[in-house]
Enzyme design. Sequence first.
Site, PDB file in Angstrom:
ATOM      1  N   SER A  73       0.811  -1.218   0.000  1.00  0.00           N
ATOM      2  CA  SER A  73       0.000   0.000   0.000  1.00  0.00           C
ATOM      3  C   SER A  73       0.847   1.272   0.000  1.00  0.00           C
ATOM      4  CB  SER A  73      -0.936  -0.074   1.208  1.00  0.00           C
ATOM      5  OG  SER A  73      -1.815   0.995   1.246  1.00  0.00           O
ATOM      6  N   ALA A 107     -10.219   8.207   8.309  1.00  0.00           N
ATOM      7  CA  ALA A 107      -9.871   9.580   7.956  1.00  0.00           C
ATOM      8  C   ALA A 107      -8.880   9.622   6.804  1.00  0.00           C
ATOM      9  CB  ALA A 107      -9.306  10.294   9.184  1.00  0.00           C
ATOM     10  N   ARG A 112      -2.535   4.446  20.414  1.00  0.00           N
ATOM     11  CA  ARG A 112      -2.695   3.013  20.114  1.00  0.00           C
ATOM     12  C   ARG A 112      -1.463   2.516  19.343  1.00  0.00           C
ATOM     13  NH1 ARG A 112      -3.655   2.874  14.768  1.00  0.00           N
ATOM     14  NH2 ARG A 112      -3.959   0.638  14.620  1.00  0.00           N
ATOM     15  N   PRO A 113      -1.196   1.212  19.470  1.00  0.00           N
ATOM     16  CA  PRO A 113      -0.056   0.671  18.714  1.00  0.00           C
ATOM     17  C   PRO A 113      -0.447   0.521  17.257  1.00  0.00           C
ATOM     18  CG  PRO A 113      -1.173  -1.100  19.898  1.00  0.00           C
ATOM     19  CD  PRO A 113      -1.890   0.175  20.272  1.00  0.00           C
ATOM     20  N   ARG A 122       1.038   5.185  17.803  1.00  0.00           N
ATOM     21  CA  ARG A 122       0.513   6.428  17.239  1.00  0.00           C
ATOM     22  C   ARG A 122      -0.154   7.277  18.323  1.00  0.00           C
ATOM     23  NH1 ARG A 122       1.414   5.679  12.002  1.00  0.00           N
ATOM     24  NH2 ARG A 122       0.870   3.676  11.062  1.00  0.00           N
TER      25      ARG A 122
HETATM   26  P1  NG1 Z   1      -1.948   1.497  11.634  1.00  0.00           P
HETATM   27  O1  NG1 Z   1      -0.516   1.476  11.216  1.00  0.00           O
HETATM   28  O2  NG1 Z   1      -2.440   0.264  12.350  1.00  0.00           O
HETATM   29  O3  NG1 Z   1      -2.299   2.773  12.323  1.00  0.00           O
HETATM   30  C1  NG1 Z   1      -2.679   2.302   9.192  1.00  0.00           C
HETATM   31  C2  NG1 Z   1      -3.777   3.316   9.217  1.00  0.00           C
HETATM   32  C3  NG1 Z   1      -5.097   2.589   9.242  1.00  0.00           C
HETATM   33  C4  NG1 Z   1      -5.219   1.595   8.101  1.00  0.00           C
HETATM   34  C5  NG1 Z   1      -3.981   0.710   8.035  1.00  0.00           C
HETATM   35  C6  NG1 Z   1      -3.976  -0.216   6.853  1.00  0.00           C
HETATM   36  C7  NG1 Z   1      -3.850   5.517  10.316  1.00  0.00           C
HETATM   37  C8  NG1 Z   1      -3.749   6.278  11.566  1.00  0.00           C
HETATM   38  N1  NG1 Z   1      -3.710   4.182  10.399  1.00  0.00           N
HETATM   39  O4  NG1 Z   1      -2.832   1.477  10.307  1.00  0.00           O
HETATM   40  O5  NG1 Z   1      -6.122   3.518   9.214  1.00  0.00           O
HETATM   41  O6  NG1 Z   1      -5.454   2.258   6.901  1.00  0.00           O
HETATM   42  O7  NG1 Z   1      -2.787   1.486   8.042  1.00  0.00           O
HETATM   43  O8  NG1 Z   1      -3.375   0.311   5.733  1.00  0.00           O
HETATM   44  O9  NG1 Z   1      -4.048   6.102   9.257  1.00  0.00           O
HETATM   45 ZN    ZN Z   2      -3.731   1.036   0.343  1.00  0.00          ZN
END
Ligand code: NG1
Ligand code: ZN
Length: 566
Positions: free
Chosen positions: A71, A392, A521-522, A530
Site C-alpha cells: 500500500s 480519515a 494506540r499501537p 501512534r
Molecule cells: P496502523 O498502522 O495500524 O495505524 C494504518 C492506518 C489505518 C489503516 C492501516 C492499513 C492511520 C492512523 N492508520 O494502520 O487507518 O489504513 O494502516 O493500511 O491512518
Molecule cells: Zn492502500
Amino acid sequence: MSLLPADITANLTAGIASYPKPDSVVYSYGTAGFRMAADLLDSVMFKVGILAAIRSKALGGACVGVMVTASHNPVPDNGVKLVEPSGDMLVPEYEKIAVAMANASTVDELAELAAAALAAASVAPDAPAAVRYGHDTRPSANRLVAALEAGLAVLPAVDAIPVGLVSTPQLHYLVKASNEPQFGIATLDGYNNKLIAAYTQLLEAGGAGNGEFDAGKLFVDGANGVGAPALAALLAAAGPDFALHASIVNDGSDPEVNILNHEAGADYVKSNQMPPPVLAETADRCAAFDGDADRVVYFFNSPSAGFVLLDGDKLASLMADYISSTLQVLVDAGLVAADELSLAVIQTAYANGASTTYLRNELGATVEFTKTGVKHLHHAALAYDIGVYFEANGHGTVVFSPKYVETLARVAANPDLATAPPAAAAATQLGLLPAVVNQAVGDAISDMLFIEAILRIRRLSVADWAALYTEHPNRLTKVAVADRTVFTTTNADQQLVEPTGMQDAIDALVAPVDAGRAFVRPSGTEDVVRVYAEASSQDAADALALAVAKLVYDTADGVGELVTSF
Ligand code: NG1
Ligand code: ZN
C-alpha cells in the site's frame, strides 16, 4: 507427526529449503496482513500460498484471493493479504493459522499446521481449490509472487490464477465476481465496464449527463503506484465522451523520478497536510490515491485559505449527505417508510470530531465507532441497510444490504413513479449506487467516481464540499518504543488498558485543553505507537500531541529521537 501424504511433505521440505524463515523475525498479521521489508517476506509468501489453497478447499473450492502489496509503505517494503470469496478480508480464525504458519521454521511444524487446518475444515488435501493472486508495482513483486506460487503448488488440485498487476480493490472485485457472477464479470474489462456504465447512468439519472455541468479540471495523483495505470485503462475503455476528464500525475512512468509513494499520493498528502510538489501550484480539484489504490483523498489550493484537504471524513460526509437526502425524496413521496432503511456512518477514533458532530447533529445520522482497520469498519457497516464507512485517511466505501436492493426494486416497479419525476430520478440514482460503489472493499477509483458524480449532480464545487463543516485542529504523530505490544486498547481504540495507569495520565493532560481529545494506540502496520490529538487551536493540538508523545516515550522505553515540534 504429519498426517499429510508423502508427496505433499516432499513439497513442504523443498519449500522450506528454498524459503527458510529468518531466525530473528516474529511475524504478525496486522491491520493490513503481513507487511514489512520485502527481503523478509519470501518464507511468508510460500506459506500464504499453502494457506490460501487450504482456505479455498475448506470453502468447497470457492475462489479466494491473495494480494501482494504494501500500500502506502516505501518501496523497500512489501506485504500480503488474503481475501475471502465474498471479497472480504480474511476471517480472524485463519489469521491465527496464518501467523502460526508464518512463524513455523521446520517441515514438521508446517506440516502439522497444514494438516490441522485441513482436518478442522474436514477436507481432504486433494479437494479442489481456486486462488486468484495479483500484485502492485513494487520491484520485489516478481520474486515474492514466485514464492507464493511455490506455496500454491504444495497441495494438489489448486487452480492458481495469476491476475498480474492490479489495484487491491480490483483483486477483491475479481475474487468476489468469480464467486458471485451477478456481482460482475470477473475480468478487468468487467470491472471497468461496470463502473463506467454505472457512473454514466447515475449522472443521467441525476440530471448531470455529459456537458450539463462543468465540473472543472480534475488532477489525479496516482502515488506512482498501480492506481495510475488502472485509472488510465478505465478512462481509455470509457472513451472520449466519458463525463470525467482527469489528468493523471505521479503516474510512475519514469522509474528514475516517479518513486512509489515518494512525495506523492494520499498518504503523503494526508500525513504532511500539503499537496505533492507536482501539484503545489494548481487551484484545480485534485484527488490523490495511495500506492495500491484503495484509498483516496481530495484537496485543492485555495487562493484565500491555502491548502485544503478533503479527507475520508469529508468523503463519508458528502456520500451520507447525498444518499440520505436522495432517500428522503422517496420518503416524502410515500414510496419508502421513514425508518425502512437504516443508514449509519462508521468511523474510527481518527475521525475528526467536527465530522462526527456534523453527521450526528446536522445530518441526523447514526455514527458508530470501531477499532482502526477497514475490516472492523466493514463488518460494522454490514449491520445497516446503508453502511458508509471511511477511515480519515481515505480508506472506505459504502455497503448496501439485500433489503436495500429489494426495496429499491420494489420502488422502481411502482406505477406511481411515472407521474413523479423527482421520485423516479431519486429511485434510479439510489438503485445504481451498489454498482457505482465497490461493495467488496474501499476503492479509490470507485470512490472517486461516486464523489465526482455527486459533485456534478449537486452542482457543487470542491470548495462548497469542503464547507460542509470545518475540521477541528488536530495532530497525528508517532513514537517508537522498545515493545509496542505492551499497549492494549479498548472502547474502539479510544482508551488504553495497558500500560497500567497511562490512560489516567493522558486524561490528566487532556482535561485542561479546550475541546481537547487525545488517544494512543499501537500501529498494526509500523513498529510505532501512534498519538492523535485534537483541540480548539492548532497550537493547542500540537502541544497536546507533544505532551502525550513525551509521556509515551518516557514511560514505555522510547527508542530513537522524540519529535519535539511540528
Ligand atoms: P496502523 O498502522 O495500524 O495505524 C494504518 C492506518 C489505518 C489503516 C492501516 C492499513 C492511520 C492512523 N492508520 O494502520 O487507518 O489504513 O494502516 O493500511 O491512518
Ligand atoms: Zn492502500
